[in-house]
Design a protein around this motif. Structure first.
Motif, PDB file in Angstrom:
ATOM      1  N   SER A   1       0.850  -1.194   0.000  1.00  0.00           N
ATOM      2  CA  SER A   1       0.000   0.000   0.000  1.00  0.00           C
ATOM      3  C   SER A   1       0.883   1.241   0.000  1.00  0.00           C
ATOM      4  CB  SER A   1      -0.890   0.011   1.240  1.00  0.00           C
ATOM      5  OG  SER A   1      -1.759  -1.092   1.222  1.00  0.00           O
ATOM      6  N   PRO A   2       0.536   2.234  -0.799  1.00  0.00           N
ATOM      7  CA  PRO A   2       1.323   3.474  -0.827  1.00  0.00           C
ATOM      8  C   PRO A   2       1.276   4.180   0.528  1.00  0.00           C
ATOM      9  CG  PRO A   2      -0.226   3.393  -2.662  1.00  0.00           C
ATOM     10  CD  PRO A   2      -0.557   2.252  -1.763  1.00  0.00           C
ATOM     11  N   GLN A   3       2.343   4.856   0.864  1.00  0.00           N
ATOM     12  CA  GLN A   3       2.388   5.625   2.108  1.00  0.00           C
ATOM     13  C   GLN A   3       1.605   6.917   1.935  1.00  0.00           C
ATOM     14  OE1 GLN A   3       6.427   6.196   3.333  1.00  0.00           O
ATOM     15  NE2 GLN A   3       6.732   4.029   3.777  1.00  0.00           N
ATOM     16  N   LEU A   4       1.126   7.441   3.051  1.00  0.00           N
ATOM     17  CA  LEU A   4       0.300   8.646   3.024  1.00  0.00           C
ATOM     18  C   LEU A   4       1.015   9.826   2.371  1.00  0.00           C
ATOM     19  CD1 LEU A   4      -2.273  10.153   3.746  1.00  0.00           C
ATOM     20  CD2 LEU A   4      -1.304  10.551   6.025  1.00  0.00           C
ATOM     21  N   ASP A   5       2.295  10.010   2.672  1.00  0.00           N
ATOM     22  CA  ASP A   5       3.011  11.151   2.078  1.00  0.00           C
ATOM     23  C   ASP A   5       3.093  11.036   0.558  1.00  0.00           C
ATOM     24  OD1 ASP A   5       4.873   9.019   2.304  1.00  0.00           O
ATOM     25  OD2 ASP A   5       6.556  10.409   2.318  1.00  0.00           O
ATOM     26  N   THR A   6       3.138   9.820   0.056  1.00  0.00           N
ATOM     27  CA  THR A   6       3.183   9.596  -1.395  1.00  0.00           C
ATOM     28  C   THR A   6       1.828   9.929  -2.016  1.00  0.00           C
ATOM     29  OG1 THR A   6       4.815   7.856  -1.048  1.00  0.00           O
ATOM     30  CG2 THR A   6       3.744   7.932  -3.200  1.00  0.00           C
TER      31      THR A   6
END
Length: 90
Positions: free
Chosen positions: A10-15
């Motif tokens: 899962s992509p990180q929030l900052d990304t």
């Protein structure tokens, strides 16, 4: 766990926030691949595709007739419509 099980990343929030911000600034300028190539930080295309799918499913972006990605999310407009008692949700 079998050998057929694939790891889901899962992509990180900052990304996600970086992609959102870039799309807001450049709404309607880029098609999917060009948008990915011009992001401030590089990422795997699979990660980018996951973020784009999430943004479409959440109603934040849309693809226009020229296949360019546009930012459509407008919470202030939504609040105005919800506050209007003359409008009904079916």
């Amino acid at each position: 766990m079998t050998s057929e099980t694939t790891a889901v990343h899962s992509p990180q929030l900052d990304t996600i926030l970086m992609v959102e911000s870039f799309i807001k600034e450049h709404s309607g300028e880029y098609r999917r691949r060009a948008l990915w190539e011009n992001l401030p930080r590089k990422m795997m295309y699979q990660t980018f595709s996951t973020i784009i799918a999430y943004l479409q499913d959440s109603g934040k972006i849309a693809v226009d007739a020229d296949k360019k990605i546009c930012w459509i999310y407008n919470p202030e407009l939504i609040k105005r419509y919800l506050a209007n008692t003359d409008l009904k949700i079916r």
